[in-house]
Design a protein around this motif. Structure first.
Motif, PDB file in Angstrom:
ATOM      1  N   GLY A   9       0.852  -1.153   0.072  1.00 13.01           N
ATOM      2  CA  GLY A   9       0.121   0.088   0.152  1.00 13.01           C
ATOM      3  C   GLY A   9       0.740   1.328  -0.056  1.00 13.01           C
ATOM      4  N   ASN A  10       0.133   2.391  -0.566  1.00 16.18           N
ATOM      5  CA  ASN A  10       1.029   3.728  -0.457  1.00 16.18           C
ATOM      6  C   ASN A  10       0.701   4.317   1.087  1.00 16.18           C
ATOM      7  OD1 ASN A  10       1.105   3.314  -3.203  1.00 16.18           O
ATOM      8  ND2 ASN A  10      -0.783   4.189  -3.516  1.00 16.18           N
ATOM      9  N   LEU A  11       1.866   4.794   1.357  1.00  9.69           N
ATOM     10  CA  LEU A  11       2.215   5.303   2.500  1.00  9.69           C
ATOM     11  C   LEU A  11       1.809   6.939   2.625  1.00  9.69           C
ATOM     12  CD1 LEU A  11       5.635   3.800   3.610  1.00  9.69           C
ATOM     13  CD2 LEU A  11       3.227   2.956   4.121  1.00  9.69           C
ATOM     14  N   MET A  12       1.017   7.153   3.767  1.00  5.45           N
ATOM     15  CA  MET A  12       0.622   8.868   3.876  1.00  5.45           C
ATOM     16  C   MET A  12       1.776   9.388   4.608  1.00  5.45           C
ATOM     17  SD  MET A  12      -3.093   7.968   5.748  1.00  5.45           S
ATOM     18  CE  MET A  12      -4.103   6.713   5.046  1.00  5.45           C
ATOM     19  N   GLN A  13       1.818  10.623   4.584  1.00  5.61           N
ATOM     20  CA  GLN A  13       2.967  11.340   4.989  1.00  5.61           C
ATOM     21  C   GLN A  13       2.708  11.673   6.676  1.00  5.61           C
ATOM     22  OE1 GLN A  13       5.898  12.359   3.871  1.00  5.61           O
ATOM     23  NE2 GLN A  13       5.088  10.898   2.184  1.00  5.61           N
ATOM     24  N   SER A  14       3.448  11.205   7.479  1.00  4.35           N
ATOM     25  CA  SER A  14       2.842  11.461   8.914  1.00  4.35           C
ATOM     26  C   SER A  14       3.352  12.678   9.460  1.00  4.35           C
ATOM     27  CB  SER A  14       3.880  10.413   9.753  1.00  4.35           C
ATOM     28  OG  SER A  14       5.215  10.796   9.588  1.00  4.35           O
ATOM     29  N   GLY A  15       4.300  13.546   8.953  1.00  9.38           N
ATOM     30  CA  GLY A  15       4.348  15.081   9.507  1.00  9.38           C
ATOM     31  C   GLY A  15       4.964  15.081  10.728  1.00  9.38           C
ATOM     32  N   THR A  16       5.754  14.144  11.084  1.00  6.53           N
ATOM     33  CA  THR A  16       6.015  14.168  12.574  1.00  6.53           C
ATOM     34  C   THR A  16       7.178  15.293  12.818  1.00  6.53           C
ATOM     35  OG1 THR A  16       7.739  12.714  12.018  1.00  6.53           O
ATOM     36  CG2 THR A  16       5.737  11.937  13.032  1.00  6.53           C
ATOM     37  N   ASP A  17       7.215  15.822  14.052  1.00  9.90           N
ATOM     38  CA  ASP A  17       8.228  16.728  14.309  1.00  9.90           C
ATOM     39  C   ASP A  17       8.913  16.460  15.827  1.00  9.90           C
ATOM     40  OD1 ASP A  17       9.710  19.000  14.865  1.00  9.90           O
ATOM     41  OD2 ASP A  17       7.958  20.381  14.815  1.00  9.90           O
ATOM     42  N   GLY A  27       1.685  12.262  22.767  1.00 13.06           N
ATOM     43  CA  GLY A  27       1.976  10.882  21.960  1.00 13.06           C
ATOM     44  C   GLY A  27       2.283   9.745  23.214  1.00 13.06           C
ATOM     45  N   ALA A  28       3.054  10.223  24.252  1.00 15.83           N
ATOM     46  CA  ALA A  28       3.474   9.278  25.227  1.00 15.83           C
ATOM     47  C   ALA A  28       2.077   8.900  25.923  1.00 15.83           C
ATOM     48  CB  ALA A  28       4.483   9.930  26.348  1.00 15.83           C
ATOM     49  N   TRP A 106       5.215   4.626   7.719  1.00 11.82           N
ATOM     50  CA  TRP A 106       4.545   3.413   7.881  1.00 11.82           C
ATOM     51  C   TRP A 106       3.576   3.257   9.048  1.00 11.82           C
ATOM     52  CZ3 TRP A 106       3.851  -1.053  10.816  1.00 11.82           C
ATOM     53  CH2 TRP A 106       3.322  -2.027   9.999  1.00 11.82           C
ATOM     54  N   ILE A 107       4.259   3.578  10.277  1.00 11.85           N
ATOM     55  CA  ILE A 107       3.461   3.471  11.547  1.00 11.85           C
ATOM     56  C   ILE A 107       2.112   4.547  11.401  1.00 11.85           C
ATOM     57  CG2 ILE A 107       3.497   4.148  13.753  1.00 11.85           C
ATOM     58  CD1 ILE A 107       6.440   3.768  13.898  1.00 11.85           C
ATOM     59  N   TYR A 108       1.983   5.726  10.733  1.00 17.48           N
ATOM     60  CA  TYR A 108       0.800   6.650  10.790  1.00 17.48           C
ATOM     61  C   TYR A 108      -0.006   6.023   9.819  1.00 17.48           C
ATOM     62  CZ  TYR A 108      -1.370  10.810   9.533  1.00 17.48           C
ATOM     63  OH  TYR A 108      -2.401  12.002   9.380  1.00 17.48           O
ATOM     64  N   THR A 109       0.503   5.291   8.567  1.00 13.27           N
ATOM     65  CA  THR A 109      -0.633   4.842   7.708  1.00 13.27           C
ATOM     66  C   THR A 109      -0.896   3.528   8.429  1.00 13.27           C
ATOM     67  OG1 THR A 109       0.913   5.435   5.905  1.00 13.27           O
ATOM     68  CG2 THR A 109      -0.693   3.832   5.307  1.00 13.27           C
ATOM     69  N   TYR A 110      -0.390   2.712   9.030  1.00 13.47           N
ATOM     70  CA  TYR A 110      -0.836   1.390   9.594  1.00 13.47           C
ATOM     71  C   TYR A 110      -2.128   1.779  10.750  1.00 13.47           C
ATOM     72  CZ  TYR A 110      -0.909  -2.782  12.278  1.00 13.47           C
ATOM     73  OH  TYR A 110      -1.399  -3.953  13.117  1.00 13.47           O
ATOM     74  N   ILE A 184       1.353   9.723  18.300  1.00 12.57           N
ATOM     75  CA  ILE A 184       1.823   8.259  18.628  1.00 12.57           C
ATOM     76  C   ILE A 184       2.800   8.200  17.841  1.00 12.57           C
ATOM     77  CG2 ILE A 184       1.166   5.999  18.648  1.00 12.57           C
ATOM     78  CD1 ILE A 184      -1.805   6.751  19.256  1.00 12.57           C
ATOM     79  N   THR A 185       2.947   8.425  16.598  1.00 14.77           N
ATOM     80  CA  THR A 185       4.094   8.106  15.636  1.00 14.77           C
ATOM     81  C   THR A 185       5.289   8.980  15.958  1.00 14.77           C
ATOM     82  OG1 THR A 185       2.341   7.953  13.912  1.00 14.77           O
ATOM     83  CG2 THR A 185       4.727   8.261  13.343  1.00 14.77           C
ATOM     84  N   THR A 186       5.104  10.289  16.412  1.00 14.01           N
ATOM     85  CA  THR A 186       6.107  11.188  16.864  1.00 14.01           C
ATOM     86  C   THR A 186       6.920  10.379  18.126  1.00 14.01           C
ATOM     87  OG1 THR A 186       5.019  12.881  16.108  1.00 14.01           O
ATOM     88  CG2 THR A 186       6.774  13.427  17.612  1.00 14.01           C
ATOM     89  N   PHE A 187       6.161  10.237  19.210  1.00 15.24           N
ATOM     90  CA  PHE A 187       6.494   9.346  20.176  1.00 15.24           C
ATOM     91  C   PHE A 187       7.330   8.129  19.866  1.00 15.24           C
ATOM     92  CE2 PHE A 187       6.002   6.189  23.862  1.00 15.24           C
ATOM     93  CZ  PHE A 187       6.506   6.830  24.620  1.00 15.24           C
ATOM     94  N   LEU A 188       6.805   7.335  19.067  1.00 16.10           N
ATOM     95  CA  LEU A 188       7.614   6.081  18.794  1.00 16.10           C
ATOM     96  C   LEU A 188       8.794   6.313  18.136  1.00 16.10           C
ATOM     97  CD1 LEU A 188       4.614   3.534  17.756  1.00 16.10           C
ATOM     98  CD2 LEU A 188       6.286   3.518  19.700  1.00 16.10           C
ATOM     99  N   GLU A 189       8.803   7.522  17.216  1.00 15.30           N
ATOM    100  CA  GLU A 189      10.183   8.063  16.431  1.00 15.30           C
ATOM    101  C   GLU A 189      11.021   8.181  17.555  1.00 15.30           C
ATOM    102  OE1 GLU A 189      11.477  11.366  13.226  1.00 15.30           O
ATOM    103  OE2 GLU A 189       9.150  10.826  13.190  1.00 15.30           O
TER     104      GLU A 189
END
Length: 229
Positions: A9-17, A27-28, A106-110, A184-189
């Motif tokens: 599948g195509n991945l969406m842009q997470s835009g994490t900072d 996120g935590a 990938w995390i964001y899209t998932y 959540i994605t930012t926290f996992l990053e």
């Protein structure tokens, strides 16, 4: 989250900072409330998380620690392997390095790709990672999402999932849910490389030092060569 097998599948842009401390704190909180019951972060300690995210020991121990672990211990789960095998067929993986293995997009899209599927044991499937062995942990916020199928494959009879649509709204608007997933994605990053926060801050000072050194070197060169024609 899921096992580390590949999905399509195509991945969406997470835009994490990672510089957005508020996003990291949110996120935590979301991760510890919705994900930490099954997924550990064995390379991250509560004390390190508090220091990096600007939280006090009391805030972490009262609001983010649900296993009774000590302040200096790692973020582990209370779920035992026997129950995990019974409910999911295997022990859910540790997610300390998921962002480094998979990437933030990938995390964001998932997390945004779960949909209801009665054919699955837990009633959920995932467009990005088909046949994921876990339910949607964020369904209350997102709402109930269904798949939009394409024409059946002539050889197999399988119908490909072309799109996803929320049919029953959740507690958050789509924009709010996108932000929650981003947090959540930012926290996992961050969890995948906590030193990245300090490295980025240090990098700014290194660049400033090099700029100042270059300027001084230029002035020194000009002074040495001003009488040379």
């Amino acid at each position: 989250m899921s096992a580390f097998a590949s999905g399509g599948g195509n991945l969406m842009q997470s835009g994490t900072d990672l510089g957005d401390r508020a996003s990291l704190q949110r996120g935590a909180a979301l991760y510890m409330n919705y994900c930490s019951g099954c997924h550990s972060l064995k390379y991250l300690r509560y004390s390190r998380m508090a220091e990096d995210l600007g939280l006090t020991e009391d805030e972490v121990m009262q609001n983010l620690n649900f296993t009774g672990a000590k302040y200096g211990e790692q973020v582990l789960v209370s779920l035992n392997e026997a129950d995990a095998n019974k409910w999911f067929g295997k022990m859910p993986p540790d997610l300390s390095l998921i962002a480094r293995v998979r990437g933030s997009d990938w995390i964001y899209t998932y997390l945004k790709s779960f949909y209801l599927d009665e054919s699955r044991p837990l009633g959920w499937n995932n467009k990005l990672f088909p046949n994921a062995s876990m339910p949607n942990p964020l369904w209350q916020m997102q709402g109930l999402q269904h798949a939009e199928y394409g024409e059946p494959d002539k050889a197999t009879g399988d119908r490909p999932v072309h799109g996803l649509k929320v049919t029953t709204p959740g507690t958050q608007t789509p924009a709010q849910f996108d932000q929650s997933v981003r947090d959540i994605t930012t926290f996992l990053e961050y969890a995948g490389e906590p030193a990245a926060l300090k490295r980025e801050k240090l990098g700014v000072w290194v660049v400033l030092f090099l700029a100042a050194f270059t300027f001084l070197a230029y002035l020194l060169k000009s002074e040495y060569w001003k009488d040379v024609h």
